[in-house]
Design a protein around this motif. Structure first.
Motif, PDB file in Angstrom:
ATOM      1  N   ASP A 153       8.837   8.833  -1.949  1.00  0.00           N
ATOM      2  CA  ASP A 153       9.300  10.228  -2.074  1.00  0.00           C
ATOM      3  C   ASP A 153       9.438  10.925  -0.731  1.00  0.00           C
ATOM      4  O   ASP A 153       9.244  12.133  -0.623  1.00  0.00           O
ATOM      5  N   TYR A 164       0.879  -1.175   0.000  1.00  0.00           N
ATOM      6  CA  TYR A 164       0.000   0.000   0.000  1.00  0.00           C
ATOM      7  C   TYR A 164       0.916   1.224   0.000  1.00  0.00           C
ATOM      8  O   TYR A 164       1.386   1.682   1.041  1.00  0.00           O
ATOM      9  N   SER A 165       1.206   1.725  -1.205  1.00  0.00           N
ATOM     10  CA  SER A 165       2.202   2.785  -1.362  1.00  0.00           C
ATOM     11  C   SER A 165       1.544   4.154  -1.421  1.00  0.00           C
ATOM     12  O   SER A 165       0.545   4.345  -2.123  1.00  0.00           O
ATOM     13  N   VAL A 166       2.126   5.100  -0.682  1.00  0.00           N
ATOM     14  CA  VAL A 166       1.593   6.459  -0.634  1.00  0.00           C
ATOM     15  C   VAL A 166       2.701   7.435  -1.025  1.00  0.00           C
ATOM     16  O   VAL A 166       3.762   7.469  -0.391  1.00  0.00           O
ATOM     17  N   SER A 167       2.479   8.219  -2.064  1.00  0.00           N
ATOM     18  CA  SER A 167       3.478   9.198  -2.489  1.00  0.00           C
ATOM     19  C   SER A 167       3.312  10.486  -1.685  1.00  0.00           C
ATOM     20  O   SER A 167       2.354  10.659  -0.939  1.00  0.00           O
ATOM     21  N   SER A 168       4.253  11.412  -1.860  1.00  0.00           N
ATOM     22  CA  SER A 168       4.231  12.661  -1.100  1.00  0.00           C
ATOM     23  C   SER A 168       3.014  13.516  -1.422  1.00  0.00           C
ATOM     24  O   SER A 168       2.588  14.334  -0.610  1.00  0.00           O
ATOM     25  N   ASP A 169       2.435  13.331  -2.622  1.00  0.00           N
ATOM     26  CA  ASP A 169       1.241  14.106  -2.979  1.00  0.00           C
ATOM     27  C   ASP A 169      -0.058  13.373  -2.616  1.00  0.00           C
ATOM     28  O   ASP A 169      -1.149  13.801  -3.002  1.00  0.00           O
ATOM     29  N   GLY A 170       0.065  12.274  -1.878  1.00  0.00           N
ATOM     30  CA  GLY A 170      -1.107  11.553  -1.395  1.00  0.00           C
ATOM     31  C   GLY A 170      -1.645  10.490  -2.330  1.00  0.00           C
ATOM     32  O   GLY A 170      -2.644   9.838  -2.017  1.00  0.00           O
ATOM     33  N   LYS A 171      -1.009  10.279  -3.461  1.00  0.00           N
ATOM     34  CA  LYS A 171      -1.472   9.269  -4.406  1.00  0.00           C
ATOM     35  C   LYS A 171      -1.216   7.874  -3.856  1.00  0.00           C
ATOM     36  O   LYS A 171      -0.137   7.567  -3.376  1.00  0.00           O
ATOM     37  N   ILE A 172      -2.242   7.021  -3.939  1.00  0.00           N
ATOM     38  CA  ILE A 172      -2.161   5.672  -3.374  1.00  0.00           C
ATOM     39  C   ILE A 172      -2.074   4.644  -4.495  1.00  0.00           C
ATOM     40  O   ILE A 172      -2.817   4.714  -5.480  1.00  0.00           O
ATOM     41  N   ASP A 173      -1.168   3.704  -4.344  1.00  0.00           N
ATOM     42  CA  ASP A 173      -1.020   2.609  -5.298  1.00  0.00           C
ATOM     43  C   ASP A 173      -1.005   1.295  -4.516  1.00  0.00           C
ATOM     44  O   ASP A 173      -0.236   1.139  -3.574  1.00  0.00           O
TER      45      ASP A 173
END
Length: 322
Positions: A216, A122-131
């Motif tokens: 990130d 459950y990956s979360v980028s610095s801009d809040g995008k979830i993959d």
């Protein structure tokens, strides 16, 4: 006695705690206790835990008097647990809706001493995008299969206690706990120590757990290299102990190779860092016990090339084991 004891170590996790706890409590299962161990959080984590304890009799909150780290928190949970099976969940992770339903099916089958299951990244980028993606653990294994122990270590997510079920009776009988002095590898040491004392396990590839990862993130981890190298020696020794116990049934040479390569990754990271590792490495390369321990897991013909990279540090010459 409850069937399951789920232990969650908590430190400053207020942002994710509701999702984590509610993913467990909303399921149709009464045969479990949820042990929340607050490790002196400075945010509202403790208050959130107490709110759940006041509303649900399945919840038990334990409060550490001083901040002792995740291993000590998990150990406190083990000591207070009453369930037949013990499971661990990290406070920023959560579980699937069919978590307990699937565990009931697993534990209702043949008698095993360890169960492992898949997980989602459950990956979360610095801009809040979830993959969300499935982990690379895409296998079903039984301990009765050929080379089952080697498959268990090399094909599963073995660096975590969170995607597996332990028997509390085994933990108590052999006094198996997390090493609270470790700054790394504590999960691996715990898992291998447990496996030394069991014979029967089962792995299913079905994901039951969401492992949260942050992308990130702009920060530099402060690694205590001397401690990490010291723990690498523990990893080498416990790996050899395990292989000596289990090698009568199968060839575990690949496990030695895997552990050795993981150690080299640590050394490479230290050598490339600018954290003043040379003082630690200077002590390390003159520690005969350490060199012999790492050498014991090196594949035939391999050399400890990191010594060349560590120049001008002087080190003790050791004849490599063939």
């Amino acid at each position: 006695m409850k069937k399951y004891s789920v232990i969650i170590p908590i430190y400053n996790a207020e942002k994710y705690l509701n999702q984590c706890i509610s993913s467990l409590l909303r399921q149709n299962c009464e045969e479990f206790e949820l042990i929340l161990v607050n490790d002196c959080s400075t945010d509202n984590s403790y208050e959130i835990c107490k709110q759940y304890e006041n509303k649900d009799t399945r919840v038990l909150v334990l409060n550490q008097e001083t901040n002792k780290g995740v291993s000590a928190a998990r150990n406190r949970g083990i000591d207070c647990a009453s369930g037949e099976y013990i499971l661990f969940v990290d406070s920023d992770d959560f579980v699937t809706e069919d978590y307990f339903d699937t565990l009931d099916l697993l534990t209702g089958e043949e008698i095993y001493q360890l169960f492992l299951f898949g997980h989602y990244n459950y990956s979360v980028s610095s801009d809040g995008k979830i993959d969300i993606s499935k982990s690379c653990m895409d296998c079903n294994i039984k301990s009765t299969e050929e080379n089952a122990w080697e498959k268990l270590f090399l094909k599963t997510f073995f660096a975590s206690p969170c995607n597996r079920i332990f028997l509390r009776s085994v933990l108590l009988k052999y006094d198996i706990r997390f090493d609270a002095d470790c700054v790394c590898y504590e999960d691996y040491l715990f898992n291998v120590e447990y496996c030394k004392h069991i014979d029967h396990f089962k792995v299913i590839k079905k994901p039951l757990y969401y492992y949260r990862q942050f992308l990130d993130v702009n920060h530099v981890s402060k690694r205590k290299w001397g401690k990490r190298f010291e723990i690498s020696e523990k990893v080498a020794k416990i790996t050899n102990d395990f292989i000596d116990l289990k090698s009568t049934n199968e060839n575990l040479s690949n496990l030695r190779r895997y552990t050795y390569q993981a150690f080299l990754v640590e050394l490479e990271a230290a050598i490339l860092s600018k954290d003043g590792y040379k003082d630690d490495l200077k002590k390390l390369v003159n520690n005969m016990d350490f060199i012999l321990a790492i050498n014991s897991i090196s594949p035939c013909g391999k050399k400890l090339n990191f010594f060349k990279l560590a120049k001008p540090v002087k080190y003790t010459k050791v004849t490599l084991r063939k």
